[in-house]
Design a protein around this motif. Structure first.
Motif: not given
Length: 310
Positions: A257-282
């Motif tokens: 947000a501060e950088a004025g980005v168009g599209t961001m890709v979230l990655t480097h996800i900790s192994e502690r998270y399950e597929p059900g957590d994906d929506a929370r990252f977004l």
């Protein structure tokens, strides 16, 4: 036709999971292919993605934690085996050069690799300069020396067909107008580029991996059309993020947000998270960032968005 796209080869953090390989990101930029942070298993992921060693023209390593570099031996040995002929400059923090040497020569093989080490010094070095882009780096705030990368296309011009027709400029004269800034039309009148074109900002790609939130991350991502950014944790693990100098999804969203980005890709996800957590990252990133958000998935291909105006 030129292609600009990001191929996700791996999106986990320190420990790979059944659905997320160690880090690995391949940016196809026209005729160039930049491989970022090849973690363990990258060579195999490239096979799944339909990529060959010949596709790699540059390599960028942010730092020498294993999940970002243990794939280097396999990539280099594959280049030798496949007889890649073009030079492949490889950027990495100079303080980790001993690790580069160890990885570069990790096993016995017929070393014909064209890979050439390019150690980075200073806070904001220029990494590579090519005809169609420049890669710069910026020092981030992690537990060891870490650099993020920014690929920027030179600004240019967007020609306006109606104005060209009105000013009597056509055919090869259009190309000369773009390159020289002025031509004479068929009537012998002087026509300047600014009469028939508007400025077009260059494409920008940014790669911000392991770091605590910091001003340099924002500078690297400034006005990026596509930002790949670590979001190791959810906000409930914010203390862990601070301890290990990583970011939460929300903090990654704040950088974008501060950088004025168009599209961001979230990655480097900790192994502690399950597929059900994906929506929370977004959702957590979306609390502070209103642009497009993609949660990285292995072997996904993400087109570099069209250039934004302004």
């Amino acid at each position: 036709m030129s292609v600009r796209e990001l191929v996700i080869l791996g999106s986990s953090s320190a420990v790979p999971t059944k659905r997320r390989n160690h880090n690995g990101y391949f940016l196809r930029w026209d005729s160039s292919g930049i491989l970022f942070d090849p973690g363990e298993g990258t060579q195999r992921q490239m096979r799944y993605a339909g990529l060959s060693a010949h596709d790699v023209t540059h390599m960028c390593v942010t730092h020498f934690h294993g999940d970002h570099c243990l794939g280097i031996p396999g990539i280099i040995q594959r280049m030798s085996r496949d007889q890649v002929a073009h030079p492949v400059p490889a950027a990495f923090p100079a303080s980790g050069e001993r690790f580069w040497r160890r990885l570069r020569n990790a096993t016995a093989f017929a070393d014909d690799s064209p890979t050439v080490g390019h150690p980075l010094h200073g806070a904001e070095p220029v990494v590579f300069t090519e005809d169609t882009f420049t890669v710069t780096a910026g020092r981030l705030q992690h537990r060891i020396d870490t650099y993020g990368y920014r690929l920027a296309e030179p600004d240019g011009w967007r020609m306006l067909p109606q104005r060209l027709a009105e000013r009597g400029v056509s055919g090869p004269a259009v190309g000369r107008l773009r390159s020289q800034g002025v031509v004479l039309n068929d009537a012998g009148e002087r026509v300047e580029l600014t009469e028939c074109a508007v400025p077009r900002r260059g494409h920008v790609f940014a790669f911000v991996m392991d770091t605590a939130p910091c001003p340099q991350a924002v500078r690297l991502a400034h006005d990026a059309d596509l930002l790949v950014v670590e979001s190791t944790y959810l906000e409930r693990e914010a203390e862990l993020a601070a301890t290990y100098r990583h970011m939460t999804a929300r903090q990654a969203g704040q950088v974008a947000a501060e950088a004025g980005v168009g599209t961001m890709v979230l990655t480097h996800i900790s192994e502690r998270y399950e597929p059900g957590d994906d929506a929370r990252f977004l959702a957590e990133a979306g609390e502070v960032f209103s642009g497009d958000i993609v949660l990285a998935r292995d072997l996904e291909r993400i087109p570099v968005p069209r250039r934004r105006e302004g």
